[in-house]
Design a protein around this motif. Structure first.
Motif, PDB file in Angstrom:
ATOM      1  N   ALA A  83       0.835  -1.214   0.000  1.00 33.97           N
ATOM      2  CA  ALA A  83       0.000   0.000   0.000  1.00 33.97           C
ATOM      3  C   ALA A  83       0.863   1.255   0.000  1.00 33.97           C
ATOM      4  O   ALA A  83       0.570   2.222  -0.720  1.00 33.97           O
ATOM      5  CB  ALA A  83      -0.921  -0.008   1.222  1.00 33.97           C
ATOM      6  N   LEU A  84       1.940   1.277   0.787  1.00 33.52           N
ATOM      7  CA  LEU A  84       2.808   2.454   0.843  1.00 33.52           C
ATOM      8  C   LEU A  84       3.498   2.704  -0.496  1.00 33.52           C
ATOM      9  O   LEU A  84       3.649   3.856  -0.924  1.00 33.52           O
ATOM     10  CB  LEU A  84       3.841   2.290   1.956  1.00 33.52           C
ATOM     11  N   ARG A  85       3.916   1.634  -1.170  1.00 32.26           N
ATOM     12  CA  ARG A  85       4.548   1.813  -2.486  1.00 32.26           C
ATOM     13  C   ARG A  85       3.556   2.388  -3.495  1.00 32.26           C
ATOM     14  O   ARG A  85       3.910   3.258  -4.300  1.00 32.26           O
ATOM     15  CB  ARG A  85       5.082   0.470  -2.989  1.00 32.26           C
ATOM     16  N   HIS A  86       2.339   1.895  -3.434  1.00 35.00           N
ATOM     17  CA  HIS A  86       1.324   2.400  -4.351  1.00 35.00           C
ATOM     18  C   HIS A  86       1.035   3.878  -4.077  1.00 35.00           C
ATOM     19  O   HIS A  86       0.944   4.687  -5.006  1.00 35.00           O
ATOM     20  CB  HIS A  86       0.046   1.573  -4.218  1.00 35.00           C
ATOM     21  N   LEU A  87       0.915   4.233  -2.810  1.00 37.03           N
ATOM     22  CA  LEU A  87       0.544   5.600  -2.451  1.00 37.03           C
ATOM     23  C   LEU A  87       1.693   6.582  -2.623  1.00 37.03           C
ATOM     24  O   LEU A  87       1.491   7.709  -3.086  1.00 37.03           O
ATOM     25  CB  LEU A  87       0.049   5.635  -1.000  1.00 37.03           C
ATOM     26  N   LEU A  88       2.906   6.181  -2.256  1.00 38.37           N
ATOM     27  CA  LEU A  88       4.027   7.116  -2.240  1.00 38.37           C
ATOM     28  C   LEU A  88       4.714   7.267  -3.587  1.00 38.37           C
ATOM     29  O   LEU A  88       5.112   8.377  -3.968  1.00 38.37           O
ATOM     30  CB  LEU A  88       5.059   6.675  -1.192  1.00 38.37           C
ATOM     31  N   ILE A  89       4.893   6.160  -4.307  1.00 34.51           N
ATOM     32  CA  ILE A  89       5.671   6.256  -5.555  1.00 34.51           C
ATOM     33  C   ILE A  89       4.899   5.751  -6.768  1.00 34.51           C
ATOM     34  O   ILE A  89       5.449   5.717  -7.870  1.00 34.51           O
ATOM     35  CB  ILE A  89       7.020   5.514  -5.432  1.00 34.51           C
TER      36      ILE A  89
END
Length: 257
Positions: free
Chosen positions: A218-224
């Motif tokens: 989820a963090l990879r999708h949201l941040l980068i």
């Protein structure tokens, strides 16, 4: 005439919020722990990330490895904060301050999300360092709001896991030992450092049942902007956190007897 009795479910959000405010006050009065805990993720980004970016040892497609790594290190940092959070519960038991009229579920939920508040405070330092190293992060404020929610949920789950272990271990030394034993397997058994496609089959199975993998995804999708399944990631983290709160609440009674 006595004041009307308010249903416990109406008091629940206020009690949870109060515990989060207490955590914020601790951070404001003593920032030393934030600084010292930021050293390890900084080393991962500066040494591991920069080195593996140069030698291109881990293929990540069109995404620079340092960009790929930064969300994983952010999740790792939150994990390391949360997994030893149960020590605070045992300390409060030993100090005689754990006995409280607050319902166990509210107490566990408040402490779990207070750990999330602490993780967010440290996440700011990690994200600033990532930007200084050239990591391209999103400018979308809605995505940043999503990052806050995901970090809070992921940290809350692992804090509940720590509190559950505290209720079973009953001592700080045992909790430290168990926490140290499971932290690195959780980290390396996730997609924080490398894509799932590069893992052996048995490690893929571990990654698919590891909540940390869904937090990182989820963090990879949201941040980068790496494509991911955000609804699935969010659902898994919500269900894991709810299960963690229920489990930790059920064993908390062992500490307050």
């Amino acid at each position: 005439m006595s004041a009307p009795h308010r249903p416990s479910w109406r008091l629940f959000p206020g009690r949870v919020a109060a515990l989060c405010v207490v955590e914020l006050q601790k951070i404001r009065h003593d920032r030393t722990e934030l600084y010292t805990r930021a050293i390890q993720p900084a080393l991962w980004l500066l040494i591991f990330g920069e080195t593996f970016s140069r030698i291109q040892a881990i293929p990540t497609g069109q995404v620079p490895y340092l960009d790929y790594l930064a969300p994983g290190i952010l999740a790792q940092s939150a994990l390391f904060i949360a997994i030893f959070y149960g020590i605070q519960i045992i300390w409060e038991r030993d100090a005689g301050v754990l006995v409280t009229p607050t319902p166990r579920t509210a107490l566990v939920t408040g402490k779990a999300f207070a750990a999330g508040v602490r993780a967010l405070a440290q996440a700011v330092a990690i994200l600033v360092l990532s930007i200084l190293l050239g990591v391209t992060l999103t400018l979308n404020p809605l995505r940043w709001l999503g990052v806050v929610v995901i970090v809070m949920l992921g940290t809350a789950f692992f804090a509940c896991l720590s509190m559950t272990i505290a209720g079973l271990a009953m001592s700080r030394d045992r909790l430290m030992g168990i926490g140290q034993a499971i932290t690195m397997p959780l980290f390396f058994g996730s997609n924080a450092l490398y894509p799932v496609a590069l893992m052996p089959d048995w490690l893929r199975v571990v990654s698919h049942v590891n909540p940390l993998s869904y937090e990182v995804d989820a963090l990879r999708h949201l941040l980068i902007g790496i494509p991911g399944n955000l609804p699935l990631d969010f659902a898994v983290l919500v269900l894991a956190t709810a299960a963690g709160i229920i489990t930790a609440s059920s064993v908390l009674g062992r500490l307050v007897r």
